[in-house]
Design a protein around this motif. Structure first.
Motif, PDB file in Angstrom:
ATOM      1  N   GLU C 137       0.860  -1.237   0.353  1.00 45.85           N
ATOM      2  CA  GLU C 137       0.041   0.125   0.179  1.00 45.85           C
ATOM      3  C   GLU C 137       0.674   1.502   0.105  1.00 45.85           C
ATOM      4  OE1 GLU C 137      -3.307   0.614   0.425  1.00 45.85           O
ATOM      5  OE2 GLU C 137      -3.682  -0.821  -1.186  1.00 45.85           O
ATOM      6  N   SER C 138       2.379   1.102   1.098  1.00 47.97           N
ATOM      7  CA  SER C 138       3.082   2.331   0.898  1.00 47.97           C
ATOM      8  C   SER C 138       3.681   2.605  -0.532  1.00 47.97           C
ATOM      9  CB  SER C 138       3.830   1.763   1.952  1.00 47.97           C
ATOM     10  OG  SER C 138       4.784   0.905   1.415  1.00 47.97           O
ATOM     11  N   GLY C 139       3.653   2.082  -1.645  1.00 50.75           N
ATOM     12  CA  GLY C 139       4.627   2.311  -2.388  1.00 50.75           C
ATOM     13  C   GLY C 139       5.817   1.655  -2.475  1.00 50.75           C
ATOM     14  N   GLY C 142       7.022  -0.468  -5.287  1.00 51.91           N
ATOM     15  CA  GLY C 142       6.737  -0.239  -6.473  1.00 51.91           C
ATOM     16  C   GLY C 142       5.539  -0.479  -7.327  1.00 51.91           C
ATOM     17  N   ASP C 143       5.316  -0.993  -8.455  1.00 53.95           N
ATOM     18  CA  ASP C 143       4.752  -1.430  -9.508  1.00 53.95           C
ATOM     19  C   ASP C 143       4.869  -2.835  -9.742  1.00 53.95           C
ATOM     20  OD1 ASP C 143       3.729   1.140 -10.469  1.00 53.95           O
ATOM     21  OD2 ASP C 143       5.226   0.929 -12.080  1.00 53.95           O
TER      22      ASP C 143
END
Lengths: 339, 339, 339, 339
Positions: C137-139, C142-143
């Protein structure tokens, strides 16, 4: 039917009671504890078991055949001696006593009474420990070279006893069960890192005949938990990892062979067997305490020889005492005497 | 340009030669070996390097700036002293010498000549070892409690030197680089299992100030290979597993904290941090010998302080000597003296 | 105070009852089971809880706020619909129903009744699973590129349901919680090795948008037990090993970076980050079922959004159905439709 | 004496040349490469080997018995056909060709010429792979249930070929060597995550007769490196971990047994053997390429049957082609035809 009385129903007592309650040929006849709260817990589980706070009255009861002692260490010896003198068989928590003098008193009392004395060195009743013992007994490992045990973790410090009384006692019971003969001397180095608390890191070396050496590393301050034993023999070697759920025992078909033809040459007169098979034998998975309870009953009813008897337990206490002494002598080996 | 002469082109010399041949600012000017066969091997790789069997002539050559000594241990000291007295900088294979007396002679000769003396304790130049040193230096681990190293495998016995001179020398060089202060005493227990061969299992304990304890377990007879070091501190702890290709260094955010409010109560006055993060930092993967060769050149050209200097190497030899003495005293600690 | 009624007190029901009995703000008001023997067990533990064999009467009781259903799968939907229509909130064992049609009925009933419907996909409430979700969720990853799960062991065959309904259901609940968007299609290959028993080995591939691919390997016939998930992202990658007691979650700072300057050249236009740090974050160790019970109560009392709601559970049932269909089509992907 | 000519002296050719130069009964007669720089490298190592840039002239030489082809894939088939038509035995790098049509041409040419055609699927010549093959051949595993291979790491992307041509080709060669019969169909799902580059994650399922299923997971984007194969049989199971330096092969005495007496009851009619011994057999540690080179020479001189012959290599190419086709069909199984 062996009528069992358990005294001390705090931390470990309930496990002993549970196992004897389920052991064929045994009856959990009585439970003694000074705490009414503890007795109340016992009542809910064993409504038909007599509950008391009076140890003397309990062992005076001719209906009781054996007493299981799971009280604080300082009380082991006096209670055990009382029970033996009252003609009861005794199973006592480890360590047998706080000192070798007291442990000796218990052993002598058992001899005098002609009753069974078993000490609860539980590890000795693990299927995996039995399996390694069988491998050694069978001669499959050849002559034993070394025993190396590591028992470390970020553990709970004890107030009164050092890491060797808390942890090394287990390794000593296993070494005593696995290794031939008895150690002649012990060397110990240790360190304490918290003011006012006992040693938290210790290294013991036991010296045996025939160049057999045993080493034990115990540590309350390790970031990781390890429970690993190496046993090296002239023929095969064993690694016992008690934390591995699947691969606890590995038997290595590796070692060295003396090459007589090279003796006296400038080559090292050895051939190396580095690539033999590795074998992970299965073993009995029964709960150790259950095996121990059944064994205790058979010792009483069938005269089986106690696997963890008073002499072995006394020897362990003597080693721990000698280790403490060696620490004070900066590691100088202290001789171990048998009677 | 530093002109390097390598003497001893047997087992380890070729590695040193290869690295110096590729080190910027250095030139592999000469190689000396008593074996023409060894020199022939060198010729094919280094056609432009002078080859000789005459060490004295080689160090008499003013064109040579530094001598790298990779000959048998017994010759380390005499050759190093000669080279230093001839005004050459010296890099010598470990151990620096067979005895502390000889090692001292080399250290004194370097001082007298005002030349660089570096000892090839290669492990100290590993990126992972440097990384742990940095963690300790930064204070991230807090006060150090213990250093525990296990270096065991089914190893090649040596004819003349015991397992401590063969293996523990590495752990001592790492401990010397990581730990604050110097050890005050060493206790050692050991065993030998093959007639006429040196000790194959040994346990060393080094005693430091401030309750810091270091322990080294070396063994030529283990069925499994282990290269593991634990370093415990008051703040964090490190596990270094040199055999793990990926997870060599693990930093554990675990430990204990004294609870002053519990002091004097019947509880153990400690809080345990058992579940902190674990972190595996990356480190420089450059070949240790390459780092060392470049460092040696910088010591000569830029006056960089030798990371593994004569004093450190002398200390290691003294510890090994004291350990041998402690063995004879059944583990009694032997004091270590500095000049 | 939320009054909870548990129906089905066989294998899993007791765990749910135990947790709700200990959940603040909840009261274990009633337990329903057709077996008097099961009710007797419940009575000894919960003397103050109403016991009944009559489900309809129980849900007719206005004093009951929520019904927890732990009965055989075939009865999940009918009982859940009844309870919802009676105006009760519902927590139902996984899978929500035997078919997507039935699962849909339950979801619709919950919407119509405006009551909470939670499905017991317990894994989603594990601290470690939540931790990985937070990382995604926090990224930080990444993708997302791929999700790969292996859940194999020498497992107990089921009579009626194949290995995907037994094991893959867990991976699907975790994938549903971790991955962005919903799968568009599923491909499944499988094999059965015992006559008359369902598939025991299966491989599912879920196709998502943006080249995200999820793969699940479930196997009842593996000699070793594995519970490992890999999640690959453009920035970082995670390995989740549910069997590792200490190192469950590892976050790898590794990956590839497109090198625009190399595009169109004959080199692969990528740079590789192979040696970043590895980090093992800690996570909440609370029992998953306890977290889930507290969450269910908050959904009722505070309107918290169910973490494992009917839609998610319906989607899982649809994927399992589609996977069964894909098996029959030799792995051809079957499209997944949402309402 | 077999006179060997190696063509292609870039990345892999030197390894083949080195091994043939050391193979008894073989002579490294010639090396062909279009790059003078590569030939220069060869000259320093093999001063007595003829060096050329003219392949046609080389194979026209009646003194050459066999040609080893280590050139780019696109040239494998044409060069191999030329060499075979010139009456030479041929060893060609894997994969045999870029397409099954071309691979077929080579196989037919070998048949027509009556010469040896060996394809360099090196893994098949590893001692550990041979050992597992022997275990399967001996029937020790019983009927085979499944083959599951995971070959993942943060790998170097290829420009032109996808992860299955780069990695799965190894698993297919091992599966082809270990498993009975030939696959009937292949299903493949995959994903590509970098624009303009081939698939980097792929999952292949091979369908065999008798419910045998083989699955291969290959991935260039995994944070960790795995090389693990599981083989499940009705009697025993094997785990092959190519990354484990010591415990590569584990044989598990585990499985299930049908309990005919339970068939038709509401119990699952199986007994589970969960706790048998685990055995790690030793195997030949010789370099695979050396074994392969010696085998090639024996195929020529003693008519030994090629272990990795053209038919096997052609089958692998056909599987890879079919897998690419299955990807386009979203995983639908594509049938595999033999001639």
């Amino acid at each position: 039917m062996v009528n069992i009385a358990v005294t001390g129903y705090g931390y470990w007592g309930p496990n002993l009671a549970r196992n004897f309650a389920q052991t064929p040929g045994a009856r959990l006849a009585a439970i003694c504890d000074l705490s009414e709260a503890n007795l109340a817990k016992a009542k809910s589980l064993y409504p038909n078991t007599a509950l008391t706070t009076d140890f003397d009255a309990m062992i005076a009861d001719p209906g009781i055949d054996a007493v299981v002692i799971a009280t604080p260490v300082s009380t082991h010896a006096p209670l055990a001696v009382k029970a033996l003198e009252a003609g009861k068989h005794v199973l006592v928590e480890k360590p047998l006593a706080e000192s070798s003098a007291e442990a000796k008193r218990v052993v002598d009392a058992a001899k005098a009474a002609g009753k069974v004395l078993l000490v609860d060195h539980t590890f000795v009743y693990m299927g995996a420990v039995q399996k390694v013992r069988d491998l050694i007994e069978s001669g499959e490992l050849g002559d034993l070279y070394f025993f190396d045990s590591v028992r470390v973790n970020l553990g709970l410090f004890q107030h009164d006893v050092s890491v060797i009384w808390d942890l090394a006692v287990h390794d000593l019971s296993i070494a005593g069960y696995w290794l031939p003969g008895v150690p002649k001397a012990v060397s110990c180095t240790a360190a304490a890192h918290v003011d006012g608390l006992p040693h938290d890191v210790a290294y013991l070396t036991l010296i045996y005949d025939n160049n057999l050496i045993a080493h034990i590393h115990v540590n309350w301050l390790s970031p990781i938990k390890l429970r690993t034993m190496l046993v090296g023999g002239s023929n095969k070697m064993v690694v016992f990892d008690d934390l591995d759920p699947v691969e606890k025992i590995k038997v290595y078909d590796r070692g060295i062979v003396k090459k007589e033809d090279l003796v006296g040459t400038n080559q090292v007169p050895l051939a190396y067997r580095r690539t033999g098979d590795i074998w992970m034998p299965q073993f009995d998975m029964t709960e150790a305490l259950k095996v121990e309870a059944q064994h205790f009953v058979r010792c009483i009813t069938e005269g089986e020889k106690p696997r963890t008897d008073g002499e072995a337990a006394l020897r362990i206490v003597r080693i721990l005492e000698a280790a403490e002494q060696s620490m004070k002598l900066n590691g100088q080996a202290v001789e171990l005497k048998e009677d």
